[in-house]
Design an enzyme around this catalytic site. Structure first.
Site, PDB file in Angstrom:
ATOM      1  N   LYS A   1       0.838  -1.206   0.000  1.00 58.09           N
ATOM      2  CA  LYS A   1       0.000   0.000   0.000  1.00 58.09           C
ATOM      3  C   LYS A   1       0.870   1.253   0.000  1.00 58.09           C
ATOM      4  O   LYS A   1       0.567   2.234  -0.675  1.00 58.09           O
ATOM      5  CB  LYS A   1      -0.922   0.017   1.223  1.00 58.09           C
ATOM      6  CG  LYS A   1      -2.056  -0.990   1.136  1.00 58.09           C
ATOM      7  CD  LYS A   1      -3.271  -0.378   0.448  1.00 58.09           C
ATOM      8  CE  LYS A   1      -4.187  -1.383  -0.225  1.00 58.09           C
ATOM      9  NZ  LYS A   1      -4.899  -2.276   0.647  1.00 58.09           N
TER      10      LYS A   1
ATOM     11  N   LYS B   1      -3.502 -12.318  -8.459  1.00 61.48           N
ATOM     12  CA  LYS B   1      -4.767 -12.327  -7.718  1.00 61.48           C
ATOM     13  C   LYS B   1      -5.856 -11.458  -8.362  1.00 61.48           C
ATOM     14  O   LYS B   1      -5.573 -10.399  -8.902  1.00 61.48           O
ATOM     15  CB  LYS B   1      -4.420 -11.811  -6.309  1.00 61.48           C
ATOM     16  CG  LYS B   1      -5.560 -11.540  -5.414  1.00 61.48           C
ATOM     17  CD  LYS B   1      -5.065 -10.909  -4.120  1.00 61.48           C
ATOM     18  CE  LYS B   1      -5.873  -9.670  -3.859  1.00 61.48           C
ATOM     19  NZ  LYS B   1      -5.920  -9.181  -2.511  1.00 61.48           N
TER      20      LYS B   1
ATOM     21  N   LYS C   1      -9.687  -5.674  -6.380  1.00 61.38           N
ATOM     22  CA  LYS C   1     -10.184  -4.371  -6.819  1.00 61.38           C
ATOM     23  C   LYS C   1      -9.041  -3.470  -7.250  1.00 61.38           C
ATOM     24  O   LYS C   1      -9.111  -2.813  -8.272  1.00 61.38           O
ATOM     25  CB  LYS C   1     -10.971  -3.709  -5.700  1.00 61.38           C
ATOM     26  CG  LYS C   1     -12.434  -4.046  -5.770  1.00 61.38           C
ATOM     27  CD  LYS C   1     -13.131  -3.771  -4.456  1.00 61.38           C
ATOM     28  CE  LYS C   1     -13.795  -5.015  -3.954  1.00 61.38           C
ATOM     29  NZ  LYS C   1     -14.111  -4.978  -2.544  1.00 61.38           N
TER      30      LYS C   1
HETATM   31  P1  TYM Z   1     -10.966  -7.604   1.447  1.00 57.02           P
HETATM   32  O1  TYM Z   1     -12.086  -6.651   1.549  1.00 57.02           O
HETATM   33  O2  TYM Z   1      -9.782  -7.242   0.620  1.00 57.02           O
HETATM   34  O3  TYM Z   1     -11.487  -8.999   0.923  1.00 57.02           O
HETATM   35  C1  TYM Z   1     -12.583  -9.648   1.539  1.00 57.02           C
HETATM   36  C2  TYM Z   1     -12.406 -11.144   1.544  1.00 57.02           C
HETATM   37  O4  TYM Z   1     -12.272 -11.636   0.214  1.00 57.02           O
HETATM   38  C3  TYM Z   1     -11.094 -12.422   0.115  1.00 57.02           C
HETATM   39  N1  TYM Z   1     -10.498 -12.246  -1.217  1.00 57.02           N
HETATM   40  C4  TYM Z   1     -10.030 -13.261  -1.953  1.00 57.02           C
HETATM   41  N2  TYM Z   1      -9.992 -14.583  -1.715  1.00 57.02           N
HETATM   42  C5  TYM Z   1      -9.483 -15.372  -2.678  1.00 57.02           C
HETATM   43  N3  TYM Z   1      -9.014 -14.899  -3.862  1.00 57.02           N
HETATM   44  C6  TYM Z   1      -9.030 -13.566  -4.141  1.00 57.02           C
HETATM   45  N4  TYM Z   1      -8.581 -13.118  -5.306  1.00 57.02           N
HETATM   46  C7  TYM Z   1      -9.556 -12.681  -3.150  1.00 57.02           C
HETATM   47  N5  TYM Z   1      -9.726 -11.335  -3.089  1.00 57.02           N
HETATM   48  C8  TYM Z   1     -10.300 -11.086  -1.892  1.00 57.02           C
HETATM   49  C9  TYM Z   1     -10.162 -11.890   1.189  1.00 57.02           C
HETATM   50  O5  TYM Z   1      -9.202 -12.857   1.536  1.00 57.02           O
HETATM   51  C10 TYM Z   1     -11.128 -11.584   2.304  1.00 57.02           C
HETATM   52  O6  TYM Z   1     -11.404 -12.760   3.030  1.00 57.02           O
HETATM   53  N6  TYM Z   1      -8.630  -7.170   5.782  1.00 57.02           N
HETATM   54  C11 TYM Z   1      -9.809  -7.707   5.155  1.00 57.02           C
HETATM   55  C12 TYM Z   1     -11.109  -7.230   5.768  1.00 57.02           C
HETATM   56  C13 TYM Z   1     -11.179  -7.428   7.232  1.00 57.02           C
HETATM   57  C14 TYM Z   1     -11.341  -8.668   7.905  1.00 57.02           C
HETATM   58  C15 TYM Z   1     -11.339  -8.341   9.296  1.00 57.02           C
HETATM   59  C16 TYM Z   1     -11.482  -9.987   7.498  1.00 57.02           C
HETATM   60  C17 TYM Z   1     -11.104  -6.449   8.160  1.00 57.02           C
HETATM   61  N7  TYM Z   1     -11.190  -6.995   9.405  1.00 57.02           N
HETATM   62  C18 TYM Z   1     -11.497  -9.329  10.267  1.00 57.02           C
HETATM   63  C19 TYM Z   1     -11.629 -10.971   8.473  1.00 57.02           C
HETATM   64  C20 TYM Z   1     -11.641 -10.640   9.842  1.00 57.02           C
HETATM   65  C21 TYM Z   1      -9.783  -7.276   3.706  1.00 57.02           C
HETATM   66  O7  TYM Z   1      -9.220  -6.283   3.349  1.00 57.02           O
HETATM   67  O8  TYM Z   1     -10.502  -8.062   2.902  1.00 57.02           O
END
Ligand code: TYM
Length: 331
Positions: free
Chosen positions: A111, A194, A197
């Site tokens: 980031k 991957k 977004k």
């Molecule tokens: P975020 O918003 O980037 O993504 C949400 C969830 O989707 C999964 N994901 C993927 N899994 C497999 N392949 C991909 N290409 C892919 N892109 C996204 C992510 O692994 C995630 O599970 N930090 C987290 C949000 C968060 C969170 C938490 C999650 C904040 N607090 C507490 C669990 C527990 C995030 O940015 O996810």
């Protein structure tokens, strides 16, 4: 019953990575566990969203959660910023998190590289907020995709550190959960690894049939195999990985055999893949707009979820405050 917590940042619509990496597990887990699924809107502040977009973005994910089949009668569904208790735990974890370990996390480094003019403390302490999200509900399991592994490692570390610091066995180390034997990573079809977004390579649950087809047909491929049973190069493996999650085992086997005997036609594989993605997302797509237009219902779900979540979070905080040594004044 064991507790489950997970969240998704509201930075656009849900894509196939979110769905297969996280939401599919949510759907299964809501029947078997005490689940808390939230919308991580505080986390999204690191990229400075406009005030007028905040509620709209949260509502989008909320409508998509419901359209996917998350059931507010079974799981507690809430918006992170409605549960202020999380912030107090975030503060306690921050007091015991070290600059070095936060700076070393891959997501922070990435980031910081992507937004060099906005390397803020929120980005740095992203893992402590995530740990607070999870540990405020004492989660045993956290359904997440592979990209969250390092954040999960940090959450376990902060739980251990809290316990050893205060000489207690209070916080349990949360485990990552995946429906398959290994953590899911949905690839992008542009050869960039991957689906995500910020990678700009997503197929969304909202995409219509024509859009899905257009995106899949554009996927990067190569000249085709020349040696039977050879290993697949990454761009081809990506197509197969996606096929493995959306298509039937027979379809996968059919194209895998075609690859192995070098008779594969990528155009056919892509057409099949696009059709199978459409079959998987069409019923969800149809429900998203229905939920999205029903803001009264969305508000009701968010309010009930926030109440339930706050009640549980307040109990944890009460205990945490006692452990740390604060006076309890009873409110
Ligand atoms: P975020 O918003 O980037 O993504 C949400 C969830 O989707 C999964 N994901 C993927 N899994 C497999 N392949 C991909 N290409 C892919 N892109 C996204 C992510 O692994 C995630 O599970 N930090 C987290 C949000 C968060 C969170 C938490 C999650 C904040 N607090 C507490 C669990 C527990 C995030 O940015 O996810």
């Amino acid at each position: 019953m064991e507790t489950v917590v997970s969240g998704i940042r509201p930075t656009g619509n849900l894509h196939l990575g979110n769905y297969y990496g996280a939401v599919k597990s949510f759907l299964q887990m809501q029947n078997e566990y005490n689940c808390y699924f939230f919308i991580a809107d505080w986390h999204s502040l690191t990229t400075r969203p406009k005030p007028e977009d905040i509620i709209q973005s949260a509502n989008t994910i909320l409508a998509e959660y419901l359209a996917c089949g998350l059931d507010p009668e079974k799981a507690t569904i809430y918006v992170q910023s409605d549960v202020k208790e999380v912030l107090e735990l975030y503060l306690y974890f921050n007091m015991n998190a070290y600059l070095g370990e936060l700076e070393r996390t891959t997501t922070f480094k990435e980031k910081a590289r992507k937004q060099p003019d906005n390397v803020n403390a929120g980005l740095l302490t992203y893992p402590t907020l995530m740990a607070a999200d999870i540990l405020i509900h004492k989660a045993a399991k956290v359904p997440v995709g592979k990209d969250q592994e390092q954040n999960m490692e940090m959450a376990r570390k902060f739980a251990r550190r809290f316990n050893s610091m205060y000489g207690v066995e209070y916080l349990k180390e949360p485990e990552s959960f995946s429906l398959s034997a290994k953590a899911v990573k949905i690839p992008g079809l542009d050869g960039s690894g991957k689906m995500g977004k910020s990678e700009g390579n997503c197929i969304y649950l909202m995409d219509d049939e024509a859009t899905i087809k257009k995106k899949v047909m554009k996927a990067v491929t190569d000249a085709g195999p020349t040696v039977p049973n050879s290993e697949k190069p990454e761009v081809i493996q990506n197509l197969f990985t996606l096929m493995e999650v959306v298509s039937s085992p027979d379809t996968y086997k059919f194209f895998d055999e075609k690859w192995n005997d070098c008779s594969i036609r990528y155009g056919d594989l892509k057409k099949q893949l696009a059709a199978d993605i459409n079959v998987a997302v069409a019923p969800i797509r149809e429900r998203i707009n229905e939920f999205k237009s029903n803001t009264d219902y969305l508000n009701k779900v968010a309010r009930i979820g926030a109440e339930k979540s706050r009640e549980n979070a307040a109990q944890t905080l009460k205990e945490v405050r006692e452990i740390i040594g604060f006076r309890s004044v009873g409110f």
